[in-house]
Scaffold this motif. Sequence first.
Motif, PDB file in Angstrom:
ATOM      1  N   ARG A   1      22.963 -32.750  60.152  1.00  0.00           N
ATOM      2  CA  ARG A   1      23.058 -31.301  60.001  1.00  0.00           C
ATOM      3  C   ARG A   1      22.232 -30.514  61.018  1.00  0.00           C
ATOM      4  O   ARG A   1      22.722 -29.563  61.612  1.00  0.00           O
ATOM      5  CB  ARG A   1      22.645 -30.898  58.578  1.00  0.00           C
ATOM      6  N   ASP A   2      20.996 -30.880  61.243  1.00  0.00           N
ATOM      7  CA  ASP A   2      20.119 -30.094  62.109  1.00  0.00           C
ATOM      8  C   ASP A   2      20.005 -30.653  63.524  1.00  0.00           C
ATOM      9  O   ASP A   2      19.192 -30.173  64.313  1.00  0.00           O
ATOM     10  CB  ASP A   2      18.721 -29.986  61.482  1.00  0.00           C
ATOM     11  N   ASP A   3      20.805 -31.662  63.857  1.00  0.00           N
ATOM     12  CA  ASP A   3      20.775 -32.231  65.203  1.00  0.00           C
ATOM     13  C   ASP A   3      21.423 -31.282  66.205  1.00  0.00           C
ATOM     14  O   ASP A   3      22.327 -30.510  65.861  1.00  0.00           O
ATOM     15  CB  ASP A   3      21.525 -33.560  65.249  1.00  0.00           C
ATOM     16  N   ILE A   4      20.979 -31.387  67.454  1.00  0.00           N
ATOM     17  CA  ILE A   4      21.616 -30.671  68.563  1.00  0.00           C
ATOM     18  C   ILE A   4      21.925 -31.678  69.663  1.00  0.00           C
ATOM     19  O   ILE A   4      21.052 -32.466  70.054  1.00  0.00           O
ATOM     20  CB  ILE A   4      20.720 -29.549  69.122  1.00  0.00           C
ATOM     21  N   LEU A   5      23.151 -31.674  70.145  1.00  0.00           N
ATOM     22  CA  LEU A   5      23.564 -32.524  71.264  1.00  0.00           C
ATOM     23  C   LEU A   5      23.629 -31.663  72.518  1.00  0.00           C
ATOM     24  O   LEU A   5      24.245 -30.592  72.511  1.00  0.00           O
ATOM     25  CB  LEU A   5      24.928 -33.151  70.977  1.00  0.00           C
ATOM     26  N   LEU A   6      22.976 -32.106  73.568  1.00  0.00           N
ATOM     27  CA  LEU A   6      22.950 -31.406  74.851  1.00  0.00           C
ATOM     28  C   LEU A   6      23.651 -32.252  75.900  1.00  0.00           C
ATOM     29  O   LEU A   6      23.325 -33.429  76.070  1.00  0.00           O
ATOM     30  CB  LEU A   6      21.498 -31.153  75.280  1.00  0.00           C
ATOM     31  N   LEU A   7      24.615 -31.667  76.593  1.00  0.00           N
ATOM     32  CA  LEU A   7      25.197 -32.258  77.794  1.00  0.00           C
ATOM     33  C   LEU A   7      24.709 -31.433  78.977  1.00  0.00           C
ATOM     34  O   LEU A   7      24.717 -30.199  78.919  1.00  0.00           O
ATOM     35  CB  LEU A   7      26.730 -32.247  77.752  1.00  0.00           C
ATOM     36  N   THR A   8      24.317 -32.100  80.060  1.00  0.00           N
ATOM     37  CA  THR A   8      23.767 -31.358  81.194  1.00  0.00           C
ATOM     38  C   THR A   8      23.958 -32.092  82.510  1.00  0.00           C
ATOM     39  O   THR A   8      23.935 -33.327  82.565  1.00  0.00           O
ATOM     40  CB  THR A   8      22.254 -31.100  80.984  1.00  0.00           C
ATOM     41  N   THR A   9      24.148 -31.323  83.566  1.00  0.00           N
ATOM     42  CA  THR A   9      24.106 -31.879  84.912  1.00  0.00           C
ATOM     43  C   THR A   9      22.647 -31.939  85.366  1.00  0.00           C
ATOM     44  O   THR A   9      21.752 -31.406  84.715  1.00  0.00           O
ATOM     45  CB  THR A   9      24.917 -31.013  85.892  1.00  0.00           C
ATOM     46  N   ASP A  10      22.425 -32.590  86.516  1.00  0.00           N
ATOM     47  CA  ASP A  10      21.032 -32.764  86.963  1.00  0.00           C
ATOM     48  C   ASP A  10      20.431 -31.483  87.517  1.00  0.00           C
ATOM     49  O   ASP A  10      19.256 -31.465  87.890  1.00  0.00           O
ATOM     50  CB  ASP A  10      20.912 -33.902  87.972  1.00  0.00           C
TER      51      ASP A  10
END
Length: 239
Positions: free
Chosen positions: A179-188
């Motif tokens: 529920r409280d997780d956050i997934l981050l996708l990112t370039t360098d």
Amino acid sequence: MLEVCALTDPGRVRQSNQDSFRIVRELGLYMLADGMGGARGGAQASQLAVDAVEKALSRSPHRDAAALLGAVEEANDLVLAEAGRDPNLEGMGTTIVAALETKENDIAIASVGDSRAYILHNDDLRAVTKDQTWVQEVGVGLGLDEASLRTHPMRHVLTMAVGVGAAVRILYYALELERDDILLLTTDGLHGVVPDSDIKRILRDERLSLENRCQQLMEAAHAAGSPDNVTVMLMRPAQ
């Protein structure tokens, strides 16, 4: 259902933006790519890759790891073929990191290159993906310390990318978002410039909406000089 936001920016130094991202809610597909091979080639490679993954998954009757990996393989074939057709695009390629909802809150992740996925879980930030770079695959094995690796002249050299060869080595991960997780996708443009401690501080700030956290991450990259294009995507289970 996931709450999702994303931002992309050329940064403070580059004249063009070779990053691409895509949010396809009906497929449960979220991805970004960081192109290379000159302004035209890099931008085209990253766009072709995200287009190809979306199209492949839209044709597939399945929403699973095999379908995601097959879609990235199709993207590799397409980028390689386009580079072969146009001499001006020779040598183009792209990283990619793609997240696919396989069932409620279960996420399949595929990555090639050094664009990353992170997860914030129980106030702890960790990288989900491993970089396919000289630093990760050679430098670490040589016993070089972290300070040396951060400044090593080979630190930006990729060992794998979409579209640079007939065979592509795709890394795969699976996780469950709580529920409280956050997934981050990112370039360098973010993770290569902003320390993980600062990324963690921003993501943990519950006073901020998800969109504001996206903006804060972008501003942190700018404050650090933004020497490269920056793309960030955040997602979490709908509150």
